[in-house]
Design an enzyme around this catalytic site. Structure first.
Site, PDB file in Angstrom:
ATOM      1  N   HIS A  20       0.835  -1.193   0.000  1.00 29.99           N
ATOM      2  CA  HIS A  20       0.000   0.000   0.000  1.00 29.99           C
ATOM      3  C   HIS A  20       0.877   1.253   0.000  1.00 29.99           C
ATOM      4  O   HIS A  20       1.823   1.352   0.773  1.00 29.99           O
ATOM      5  CB  HIS A  20      -0.910  -0.025   1.224  1.00 29.99           C
ATOM      6  CG  HIS A  20      -1.886   1.087   1.276  1.00 29.99           C
ATOM      7  ND1 HIS A  20      -2.300   1.638   2.446  1.00 29.99           N
ATOM      8  CD2 HIS A  20      -2.538   1.750   0.297  1.00 29.99           C
ATOM      9  CE1 HIS A  20      -3.166   2.609   2.202  1.00 29.99           C
ATOM     10  NE2 HIS A  20      -3.325   2.693   0.902  1.00 29.99           N
ATOM     11  N   HIS A  96       6.702  18.210 -15.550  1.00 25.98           N
ATOM     12  CA  HIS A  96       7.507  17.042 -15.913  1.00 25.98           C
ATOM     13  C   HIS A  96       8.729  16.870 -15.014  1.00 25.98           C
ATOM     14  O   HIS A  96       9.089  15.748 -14.645  1.00 25.98           O
ATOM     15  CB  HIS A  96       7.934  17.141 -17.388  1.00 25.98           C
ATOM     16  CG  HIS A  96       8.631  15.917 -17.887  1.00 25.98           C
ATOM     17  ND1 HIS A  96       8.037  14.678 -17.919  1.00 25.98           N
ATOM     18  CD2 HIS A  96       9.886  15.751 -18.382  1.00 25.98           C
ATOM     19  CE1 HIS A  96       8.894  13.806 -18.414  1.00 25.98           C
ATOM     20  NE2 HIS A  96      10.013  14.430 -18.699  1.00 25.98           N
ATOM     21  N   TYR A 118       6.218  12.108 -23.179  1.00 21.14           N
ATOM     22  CA  TYR A 118       5.384  12.210 -21.980  1.00 21.14           C
ATOM     23  C   TYR A 118       4.453  11.019 -21.776  1.00 21.14           C
ATOM     24  O   TYR A 118       3.438  11.130 -21.087  1.00 21.14           O
ATOM     25  CB  TYR A 118       4.599  13.531 -21.953  1.00 21.14           C
ATOM     26  CG  TYR A 118       5.505  14.726 -22.010  1.00 21.14           C
ATOM     27  CD1 TYR A 118       6.237  15.118 -20.901  1.00 21.14           C
ATOM     28  CD2 TYR A 118       5.661  15.448 -23.184  1.00 21.14           C
ATOM     29  CE1 TYR A 118       7.105  16.200 -20.951  1.00 21.14           C
ATOM     30  CE2 TYR A 118       6.517  16.536 -23.251  1.00 21.14           C
ATOM     31  CZ  TYR A 118       7.232  16.902 -22.129  1.00 21.14           C
ATOM     32  OH  TYR A 118       8.095  17.979 -22.192  1.00 21.14           O
ATOM     33  N   ALA A 119       4.775   9.856 -22.329  1.00 16.48           N
ATOM     34  CA  ALA A 119       3.989   8.637 -22.083  1.00 16.48           C
ATOM     35  C   ALA A 119       4.517   8.008 -20.792  1.00 16.48           C
ATOM     36  O   ALA A 119       5.203   6.987 -20.794  1.00 16.48           O
ATOM     37  CB  ALA A 119       4.101   7.687 -23.267  1.00 16.48           C
ATOM     38  N   ASN A 120       4.202   8.681 -19.682  1.00 18.74           N
ATOM     39  CA  ASN A 120       4.695   8.286 -18.363  1.00 18.74           C
ATOM     40  C   ASN A 120       3.593   8.509 -17.344  1.00 18.74           C
ATOM     41  O   ASN A 120       2.828   9.475 -17.451  1.00 18.74           O
ATOM     42  CB  ASN A 120       5.902   9.143 -17.950  1.00 18.74           C
ATOM     43  CG  ASN A 120       6.963   9.218 -19.003  1.00 18.74           C
ATOM     44  OD1 ASN A 120       7.544   8.222 -19.376  1.00 18.74           O
ATOM     45  ND2 ASN A 120       7.206  10.414 -19.533  1.00 18.74           N
TER      46      ASN A 120
END
Length: 129
Positions: A20, A96, A118-120
């Site tokens: 968690h 970013h 920016y595919a994060n």
């Protein structure tokens, strides 16, 4: 051999060790990966496997209570921005540079073959109850 779900033994084991509030970064090939977190590099070639495909598979395996992405995704990669907002209606957008700093706190980094900017996303693990 495991017949369904995530077959990559490194990724499967890393997911089983998460708890968690642990952070998981799902990233493209361009995001700098810091020393520290476990890294599972799935990148085979540019675009393979894709960010959307990897994220969908992880979401089948993980309970997620929050997600953060770079605010720049909306302008620089609107397709990815829409994908993330579709999965996470309460997606938190941060600069970013801040997202890159968050990767240092991650327990696991999963690197995809995605080659679009920016595919994060940083996922915060939840609990299934």
């Amino acid at each position: 051999m495991k017949k369904s779900g995530i077959l990559n033994r490194h990724l499967s084991g890393a997911l089983a060790r998460l708890g968690h509030t642990d952070l998981v970064v799902v990233c493209d090939v361009g995001l700098p990966v810091p020393e520290g977190p476990d890294v599972v590099d799935l990148a085979f070639r540019a675009g393979v496997p894709g960010f959307a495909e990897v994220l969908a598979g992880l979401l089948e395996e993980l309970e997620v209570e929050g997600a953060r992405a770079a605010a720049e995704v909306r302008q620089a990669n609107p397709e990815c921005g829409a994908l993330l907002e579709g999965h996470f209606p309460e997606l938190e957008l941060v600069p970013h540079e801040e997202l890159k700093m968050l990767t240092r706190q991650a327990r696991l980094v999963v690197r995809t073959g995605e080659a679009k900017p920016y595919a994060n996303v940083v996922l915060r693990c939840g609990v299934p109850f």
